[in-house]
Write a protein that holds these residues in place. Structure first.
Motif, PDB file in Angstrom:
ATOM      1  N   GLN A 514      32.004  44.186  51.378  1.00 28.03           N
ATOM      2  CA  GLN A 514      32.627  43.004  51.945  1.00 28.03           C
ATOM      3  C   GLN A 514      33.359  42.246  50.847  1.00 28.03           C
ATOM      4  O   GLN A 514      32.958  42.282  49.681  1.00 28.03           O
ATOM      5  CB  GLN A 514      31.592  42.066  52.581  1.00 28.03           C
ATOM      6  CG  GLN A 514      31.039  42.543  53.905  1.00 28.03           C
ATOM      7  CD  GLN A 514      30.107  41.514  54.520  1.00 28.03           C
ATOM      8  OE1 GLN A 514      29.764  40.519  53.897  1.00 28.03           O
ATOM      9  NE2 GLN A 514      29.697  41.755  55.763  1.00 28.03           N
ATOM     10  N   LEU A 515      34.430  41.562  51.236  1.00 26.08           N
ATOM     11  CA  LEU A 515      35.155  40.698  50.310  1.00 26.08           C
ATOM     12  C   LEU A 515      35.321  39.328  50.947  1.00 26.08           C
ATOM     13  O   LEU A 515      35.861  39.209  52.049  1.00 26.08           O
ATOM     14  CB  LEU A 515      36.528  41.278  49.973  1.00 26.08           C
ATOM     15  CG  LEU A 515      37.436  40.378  49.125  1.00 26.08           C
ATOM     16  CD1 LEU A 515      36.869  40.234  47.713  1.00 26.08           C
ATOM     17  CD2 LEU A 515      38.863  40.914  49.074  1.00 26.08           C
ATOM     18  N   ASP A 516      34.846  38.279  50.261  1.00 26.98           N
ATOM     19  CA  ASP A 516      35.105  36.883  50.609  1.00 26.98           C
ATOM     20  C   ASP A 516      36.015  36.312  49.530  1.00 26.98           C
ATOM     21  O   ASP A 516      35.626  36.266  48.354  1.00 26.98           O
ATOM     22  CB  ASP A 516      33.804  36.080  50.675  1.00 26.98           C
ATOM     23  CG  ASP A 516      33.062  36.310  51.975  1.00 26.98           C
ATOM     24  OD1 ASP A 516      33.535  35.822  53.006  1.00 26.98           O
ATOM     25  OD2 ASP A 516      32.024  36.991  51.951  1.00 26.98           O
ATOM     26  N   TYR A 517      37.192  35.844  49.929  1.00 23.99           N
ATOM     27  CA  TYR A 517      38.197  35.429  48.954  1.00 23.99           C
ATOM     28  C   TYR A 517      38.801  34.107  49.417  1.00 23.99           C
ATOM     29  O   TYR A 517      39.539  34.063  50.397  1.00 23.99           O
ATOM     30  CB  TYR A 517      39.285  36.514  48.843  1.00 23.99           C
ATOM     31  CG  TYR A 517      40.255  36.359  47.706  1.00 23.99           C
ATOM     32  CD1 TYR A 517      40.039  36.984  46.487  1.00 23.99           C
ATOM     33  CD2 TYR A 517      41.413  35.598  47.854  1.00 23.99           C
ATOM     34  CE1 TYR A 517      40.944  36.878  45.439  1.00 23.99           C
ATOM     35  CE2 TYR A 517      42.327  35.470  46.821  1.00 23.99           C
ATOM     36  CZ  TYR A 517      42.088  36.109  45.617  1.00 23.99           C
ATOM     37  OH  TYR A 517      42.985  36.000  44.578  1.00 23.99           O
ATOM     38  N   ASP A 518      38.439  33.029  48.724  1.00 22.78           N
ATOM     39  CA  ASP A 518      38.972  31.696  49.045  1.00 22.78           C
ATOM     40  C   ASP A 518      39.951  31.285  47.958  1.00 22.78           C
ATOM     41  O   ASP A 518      39.625  31.310  46.772  1.00 22.78           O
ATOM     42  CB  ASP A 518      37.846  30.666  49.132  1.00 22.78           C
ATOM     43  CG  ASP A 518      36.913  30.928  50.298  1.00 22.78           C
ATOM     44  OD1 ASP A 518      37.314  31.666  51.218  1.00 22.78           O
ATOM     45  OD2 ASP A 518      35.779  30.420  50.281  1.00 22.78           O
ATOM     46  N   GLN A 519      41.139  30.883  48.380  1.00 22.18           N
ATOM     47  CA  GLN A 519      42.182  30.473  47.437  1.00 22.18           C
ATOM     48  C   GLN A 519      42.748  29.130  47.889  1.00 22.18           C
ATOM     49  O   GLN A 519      43.189  28.986  49.027  1.00 22.18           O
ATOM     50  CB  GLN A 519      43.295  31.522  47.389  1.00 22.18           C
ATOM     51  CG  GLN A 519      44.429  31.181  46.436  1.00 22.18           C
ATOM     52  CD  GLN A 519      45.608  32.124  46.612  1.00 22.18           C
ATOM     53  OE1 GLN A 519      46.445  31.919  47.489  1.00 22.18           O
ATOM     54  NE2 GLN A 519      45.669  33.171  45.794  1.00 22.18           N
ATOM     55  N   ASN A 520      42.745  28.143  46.999  1.00 20.90           N
ATOM     56  CA  ASN A 520      43.285  26.822  47.289  1.00 20.90           C
ATOM     57  C   ASN A 520      44.423  26.517  46.316  1.00 20.90           C
ATOM     58  O   ASN A 520      44.281  26.698  45.100  1.00 20.90           O
ATOM     59  CB  ASN A 520      42.206  25.744  47.162  1.00 20.90           C
ATOM     60  CG  ASN A 520      41.066  25.967  48.147  1.00 20.90           C
ATOM     61  OD1 ASN A 520      41.304  26.341  49.295  1.00 20.90           O
ATOM     62  ND2 ASN A 520      39.837  25.775  47.704  1.00 20.90           N
TER      63      ASN A 520
END
Length: 856
Positions: A514-520
């Protein structure tokens, strides 16, 4: 037909002046009989009438004061809808001169108050309608005269013996962009946005629909200045969701100002769709049927007073598309040759539905909102034969592969715009939510042996569920100083959440991931524009963006990716020459960056073709590009020529990393590249005899590429020239007939590890407008001289060579039909409309997910 845009007071004044001229005495003068200037007042009006008819709020009324009232409603005689801003004049029967006047409101109502006793007639007039006279209007003391409903008929005049045939400019040059007017191109009808893009100067579109600007696929594509998460997934697939019939124009912005996001190293492509500018309602029906695909569309618009609404839907079904390829790869480190032959069928279904509304809060502000859902479904079935020859021994296997690539995208936006005190002082607040849900699965039945004698080995499958979500808030403010200075300032926040869930099964024994990728991304910009009296314009600005990333991979844990900030300056200078600004020269510099999209980041191992495996890299960083551009555009009569030279330098570019083991090529990605492009674009168009337009151009650039890798097994560099050219022509005949056609050709393309052979495409379109101009029927054809052609790619690395022949079957014929229901009424357009909207032009996207030489 071009429409003159007038403000409401100017429109009313023109109408009332025309009424006054009709109401004057024969002879024309207000002096003695015979007019002419020899009387007491000559050719001038008497002092009591020198100000003309009275318009409430603008001119002093000359009518004697009383307490009578005249009321009425003005409507269209055909649609019965109200006519706003119609001019109403009160004419004294004795003098035959207008003495008072007013205009109708948004409901078509009007009232004349404080009318003295007497006999009058009422004249009603509006541009586009026949004037109407109501005679014998007698006003007595304290009387209210109800004129009821006054119907205005259209004053359309048909010329039976005189016909003017002409073509609108297909390409226009503006200060910071090139505009291709797609609505004037009939050969793309029934197609999608990909067909339109192939005809736009400076753009190149390959056979998979991937768009390049001056040799780079790092472009940002916007729709009405708005982004969509489907574009972050794949530009090529997103363009297939947009019907060509709904595209008004395509803007190519090669040197974006600081107001635009820093993303898109090559530039920005903005697709402008057709919008409603009417009062009343219309419904457009569009359809097309062909040997490779069919489409159906519906678009409706309704506007009443301050409220406007639009609803549209479109679907396209592609079928009967063979997929045939032949791939040979030879290892340099061992005695191994692998040959694959593939035959299959592709099916695609694209569709979208959208609803939008806008409301004028007052004369200086409006609120707009919209929601859109788009679907992109791709199915492929193919048989894949693989012959693995190792040390003279041949091993055969066969795979029946079924691929499902399905996605749906929601876009919801709310925009507020307000004009402030100064003419150029504006404030806009915008919000956007976008989410793309995707399913990307394959399932393969695996056999050994040859086709005539197969042994079933088992099932191999991969299931990948993912989503890409964005929430955006943006504020922009601009104000002017004097008549020649403009200051723009703004801020923006983009909040992204990417999730991918990967599962493997059967013969594919890999650990789930799984990949969780948060970008702000937080951004602010400042831009300043200054113009001089001698037609110089300077636009300078800077934008700062700060990016934070929180990422976690199930197999690895927290990835601990660093935050980073980027300052991106921009400078644009232009100078126009001639009284009619016939020539413009431009020079610009800007820095851009390109963040990796989900298809580069996703760690999903795609092994639908076990000889060509691809896997993303979540540790990728953004690319940085500096670009310098110098150009000139020249107009004279119907001739237009544009010449532009450019240089582009990219460091830390995202490049493919390919390795081979046991005849299996694995592709991943890394920030290991450096690119240098030096090129020129030449484009010209001319209209002959007011009915024949010819346009064409040549693009060329010299490219140097290197991946700067210290690993000798993957190190690569390449250089060479790349040329492309296009030619288009169109003819408009009388009685609604039109003919357009053209072609595009690209020479051999230089790639980091080899070359791709050139290709050509051509098309022809014929259409016939119905006499009532409400619809048309036409025939479109593409590549109709040959059933297929070959796209050959040659790859050379230190460890292997690969030759891939991909046969394309895109000979197509389409029968197109469109018809419009309802009545369009021209209304005066409010000057406050500027069409601002959010544009997240900040992610690298493309066809990175497909391995070279792999199956489709």
């Amino acid at each position: 037909m071009k429409l003159l845009r007038l403000t409401a007071p100017a429109l009313v004044a023109c109408a009332l002046l025309s009424i006054q001229s009709m109401a004057q005495r024969p002879g024309g003068g207000e002096g003695r009989p015979g007019g002419g200037g020899g009387g007491e007042w000559g050719g001038r009006q008497r002092p009591s009438q020198q100000q003309g008819p009275g318009i409430p709020g603008t001119l002093e009324s000359t009518a004697p004061k009383g307490n009578g009232k005249i009321l009425g409603v003005v409507v269209d005689s055909t649609t019965k809808s109200p006519v706003e801003f119609a001019a109403v004049a009160l004419v004294d029967v004795k003098t035959n001169s207008p003495i008072d006047g007013t205009t109708t409101d948004e409901k078509g109502k009007f009232s004349l108050t404080k009318v003295a006793e007497g006999e009058f007639k009422v004249l009603v007039s509006f541009i586009g309608y026949n004037s109407k006279e109501i005679a014998n209007v007698k006003v007595e003391r304290r009387s209210d005269i109800e004129l009821g409903t006054i119907q205005l008929g259209s004053n359309v005049v048909q010329l039976n013996e005189v016909q003017v045939v002409g073509m609108a400019q297909l390409v226009e040059e503006k200060v910071d962009r090139l505009v291709f007017n797609a609505e004037k191109d009939i050969s793309s009808r029934g197609g999608d946005a990909t067909d339109v893009m192939r005809k736009v100067p400076m753009l190149t579109v390959d056979l998979d629909g991937n768009v390049s600007l001056r040799g780079s696929q790092n472009v940002r594509v916007l729709i009405n200045n708005k982004p969509s998460t489907i574009i972050a997934t794949s530009v090529a697939e997103a363009l297939k969701q947009i019907p060509a019939d709904l595209i008004k124009s395509v803007e190519v912005i090669t040197s974006p100002s600081a107001r635009y996001d820093a993303e898109g190293t090559a530039g920005i492509i903005n697709i402008i769709t057709k919008r409603s500018k009417i009062q009343g309602g219309t419904l457009n029906v569009m359809s097309g049927f062909g040997n490779r695909g069919s489409n159906m569309g519906l678009r409706g618009n309704y506007r009443s007073g301050k409220l406007g609404m639009s609803l549209g839907g479109f679907g396209r079904w592609n079928y009967n598309i063979p997929a045939v390829s032949d791939n040979i790869q030879t290892s340099k480190s061992e005695d191994r040759i692998v040959r694959q032959t593939m035959e299959g069928k592709d099916k695609m279904l694209f569709g979208s539905i959208n609803f939008g509304a806008d409301y004028d809060l007052d004369e200086n502000s409006y609120l707009a909102a919209g929601v859109r859902y788009g679907a992109r479904n791709f199915w492929n079935t193919q048989g894949m034969n693989t012959a693995n020859i190792f040390n003279g021994v041949t091993t055969n296997n066969f795979r029946n592969v079924k691929t499902d690539d399905l996605s749906g995208t929601w876009d919801v936006n709310v925009d507020y715009f307000k004009s402030l005190r100064k003419p150029s002082e504006e404030l806009s607040l915008m919000a956007l939510f976008s989410r793309n849900n995707r399913t990307n699965d394959y399932e393969a039945s695996v056999y050994s042996g040859i086709t005539s004698d197969l042994t079933y080995l088992g099932l191999d499958f991969n299931k990948n569920r993912s989503h890409n979500q964005e929430s955006t808030l943006q504020a922009d403010y601009q104000t002017s100083f004097g008549k020649n200075q403009l200051l723009e300032v703004g801020g923006k926040g983009i909040f992204r959440q990417v999730f991918s869930d990967i599962r493997y099964g059967g013969l594919n024994e890999r650990t789930p991931d799984q990949l969780d990728y948060d970008q702000n991304v937080g951004a602010g910009y400042l831009s300043y524009t200054f113009s001089t009296k001698d037609k110089w314009s300077f636009k300078a600005g800077a934008r700062y963006e700060y990016t934070t990333i929180n990422a976690r991979q199930e197999e690895v844990g927290d990835l601990n990716l660093s935050s980073y900030g980027n300052l991106v300056p921009s400078l644009n200078i232009s100078k126009t020459f001639g009284k009619k600004q016939a020539q413009t020269i431009k020079a610009s510099y800007n820095r851009r960056l390109q963040r990796p999209g989900i298809q580069f980041l996703n760690p999903n191992v795609n092994s639908s073709n076990p000889q060509n495996i691809s896997i993303g890299n979540p540790n990728l960083e953004p690319e940085l590009t500096d670009q310098v551009e110098v150009g000139t555009g020249f107009f004279k009569n119907s001739l237009y020529i544009n010449v532009t030279g450019f240089a582009r330098f990219t460091n830390n570019s995202i490049e493919s990393i390919r390795s081979i083991e046991d005849g299996v090529i694995t592709t991943t990605y890394g920030n290991i590249g450096a690119k240098r492009n030096y090129g020129m674009n030449l484009y010209g168009s001319i209209t002959l005899f007011k009915m024949w337009e010819v346009s064409g151009g040549v693009d060329g650039y010299y490219a140097t590429l290197a991946n700067n890798s210290s690993d000798a097994t993957i190190a690569a560099n390449n250089s060479g020239f790349v040329f492309s050219g296009r030619l288009r022509t169109g003819l408009n005949f009388k009685n609604g007939w039109g003919l357009q056609g053209g072609g595009f050709m690209r020479g051999k393309e230089v790639q980091l590890q080899g070359t791709q052979m050139g290709f050509r495409m051509y098309d022809l379109g014929i259409k016939k407008d119905f006499k009532n101009k409400r619809g048309s029927i036409g025939l479109g054809m593409e590549n109709f001289f040959a059933p297929r052609f070959n796209m050959k790619t040659v790859m050379e690395t230190p460890t292997f060579t690969q030759i891939n022949n991909n046969f394309r079957y895109n000979r197509g014929f389409r029968l197109n039909f469109s018809y419009r229901l309802g009545k369009m009424e021209v209304v005066e357009q409010q000057k406050k409309r500027r069409g601002k909207s959010i544009s997240n032009d900040d992610q690298k996207s493309g066809s990175a997910g497909a391995a070279e030489g792999g199956g489709r």
